[in-house]
Scaffold this active site. Structure first.
Site, PDB file in Angstrom:
ATOM      1  N   LYS A 136       0.974  -1.229  -0.108  1.00  0.00           N
ATOM      2  CA  LYS A 136      -0.217   0.012   0.104  1.00  0.00           C
ATOM      3  C   LYS A 136       0.933   1.210  -0.134  1.00  0.00           C
ATOM      4  CE  LYS A 136      -3.209   3.129   0.768  1.00  0.00           C
ATOM      5  NZ  LYS A 136      -4.037   3.738  -0.607  1.00  0.00           N
ATOM      6  N   CYS A 170      -2.058   9.890  -6.566  1.00  0.00           N
ATOM      7  CA  CYS A 170      -3.106   9.775  -5.628  1.00  0.00           C
ATOM      8  C   CYS A 170      -4.143  10.955  -5.874  1.00  0.00           C
ATOM      9  CB  CYS A 170      -2.805   9.519  -4.268  1.00  0.00           C
ATOM     10  SG  CYS A 170      -4.212   9.285  -3.125  1.00  0.00           S
TER      11      CYS A 170
HETATM   12  O1  LIG Z   1      -7.386   6.838  -1.875  1.00  0.00           O
HETATM   13  C1  LIG Z   1      -6.278   6.187  -2.074  1.00  0.00           C
HETATM   14  O2  LIG Z   1      -5.582   5.807  -0.883  1.00  0.00           O
HETATM   15  C2  LIG Z   1      -5.669   6.116  -3.215  1.00  0.00           C
HETATM   16  N1  LIG Z   1      -6.479   5.671  -4.423  1.00  0.00           N
HETATM   17  C3  LIG Z   1      -6.567   5.346  -5.497  1.00  0.00           C
HETATM   18  O3  LIG Z   1      -7.299   5.000  -6.465  1.00  0.00           O
HETATM   19  N2  LIG Z   1      -4.916   5.763  -6.150  1.00  0.00           N
HETATM   20  C4  LIG Z   1      -4.101   6.188  -5.207  1.00  0.00           C
HETATM   21  O4  LIG Z   1      -2.973   6.200  -5.553  1.00  0.00           O
HETATM   22  C5  LIG Z   1      -4.336   6.090  -3.859  1.00  0.00           C
HETATM   23  I1  LIG Z   1      -2.743   6.656  -2.632  1.00  0.00           I
END
Ligand SMILES: O=C(O)c1[nH]c(=O)[nH]c(=O)c1I
Length: 310
Positions: free
Chosen positions: A44, A129
């Site tokens: 993650k 993100c």
């Molecule tokens: O909301 C998130 O944690 C997230 N959600 C996404 O769809 N892509 C990302 O790179 C991330 I860092």
């Protein structure tokens, strides 16, 4: 028939990986993926400190995919760096360490930690993100991308990949490729979710996730044509030394075949892996081998990047 592939000096017996963010926040989840047929796992995306992320409901499964606004919930870089140091290379599997700082300084801080650590695997810098309130995706600001890469490669000597947002215009494909080709990047990973989509429930006349008024990143069937376009367009524009991980809309062996046809060296599965869990790696491996057998292909190199135009 072999599903083996490589990125730089890193060998994958199977080209299938999870996508960062899906079933990869804890060591248990990560070990489950390493113990499956996947060629490795991705952690993650990490921030310097542990983060709770956005308010729930923050993810919704849909008939054609998913929408999420998780907001970067994670146990912090130390947790994942420790896992990566201890598990990289175990039974020939790769652990890719994903990081997503909320600023250039946070990215540099974490990359310095990785550089000084005993971790010998691939690091994936997430510049895409879409769900941190008040923050836009760095990948859409080409000058910012150039700045973070310039600062990074002053000290970072380990192999680096970049997780990028989807681009939608030939000027954008040209613009990002111009920046990327100036740096010793090991790979790019396209695409991240299509940011700030909106799903409506007409019954309740409401949005379906709470953060940001219901706006969130789209995954699944919704994004496959955009994912394939980004794999293909960047393959056509990037230096051959830069490998490509294809992510987006994969739920079958045929979807993987299409990504490799467009030029992908490896692929990552997000939304569909979230539903199905680790059995998906065995199912998709079997489906892909059947397709290759029917078409007379023995290795991925036999058809990688050979998409025909008409
Ligand atoms: O909301 C998130 O944690 C997230 N959600 C996404 O769809 N892509 C990302 O790179 C991330 I860092």
């Amino acid at each position: 028939i072999s599903l083996a592939s490589h990125i730089g000096d890193y060998q994958f017996d199977n080209l299938l990986l999870n996508a960062a963010g899906v079933r990869c926040s804890t060591t248990d989840e990560l070990n489950k993926t390493l113990d499956s047929m996947a060629g490795g796992c991705v952690t993650k995306s990490a921030t310097p400190e542990e983060r709770a992320g956005n308010e729930s409901p923050r993810m919704k499964a849909l008939p054609l995919g998913s929408i999420n606004s998780m907001g970067l919930p994670n146990h912090g870089i130390d947790y994942y760096l420790k896992f990566a140091e201890e598990n990289q290379g175990k039974n020939g599997k790769q652990v890719i360490l994903s990081i997503a700082g909320l600023s250039i300084d946070q990215n540099i801080e974490m990359l310095k930690k990785v550089q000084d650590s005993s971790f010998s695997g691939l690091t994936e810098l997430n510049l895409s993100c879409p769900n941190v309130k008040g923050k836009s995706q760095v990948g859409y600001d080409f000058d910012a991308v150039r700045d973070v890469l310039t600062s990074t490669f002053k000290f970072f000597k380990k192999p680096l990949g970049l997780k990028l947002p989807p681009y939608f215009d030939f000027n954008q494909f040209n613009g990002i490729a111009e920046v990327l080709n100036d740096f010793p990047i090991t790979y790019i990973n396209v695409i991240n979710s299509i940011g700030n989509g909106l799903v409506v429930d007409p019954e309740t006349e409401s949005v379906v996730i709470k953060p940001k008024g219901g706006f969130g990143g789209l995954g699944g069937d919704y994004v496959k044509p955009t994912a394939l376009a980004n794999v293909r367009a960047l393959r056509q524009r990037l230096n051959p030394e830069i490998s490509i991980i294809g992510t987006g809309g994969i739920k079958s062996g045929m979807d993987v075949f299409e990504h490799v046809l467009c030029g992908a060296n490896l692929v990552q599965i997000g939304t569909a892996f979230g539903y199905e869990g680790t059995p998906i790696f065995e199912r998709i491996s079997k489906e892909l081998k059947e397709i290759m057998d029917k078409k007379g292909y023995k290795t991925l190199d036999d058809f990688r990047g050979k998409l025909k135009t008409i």
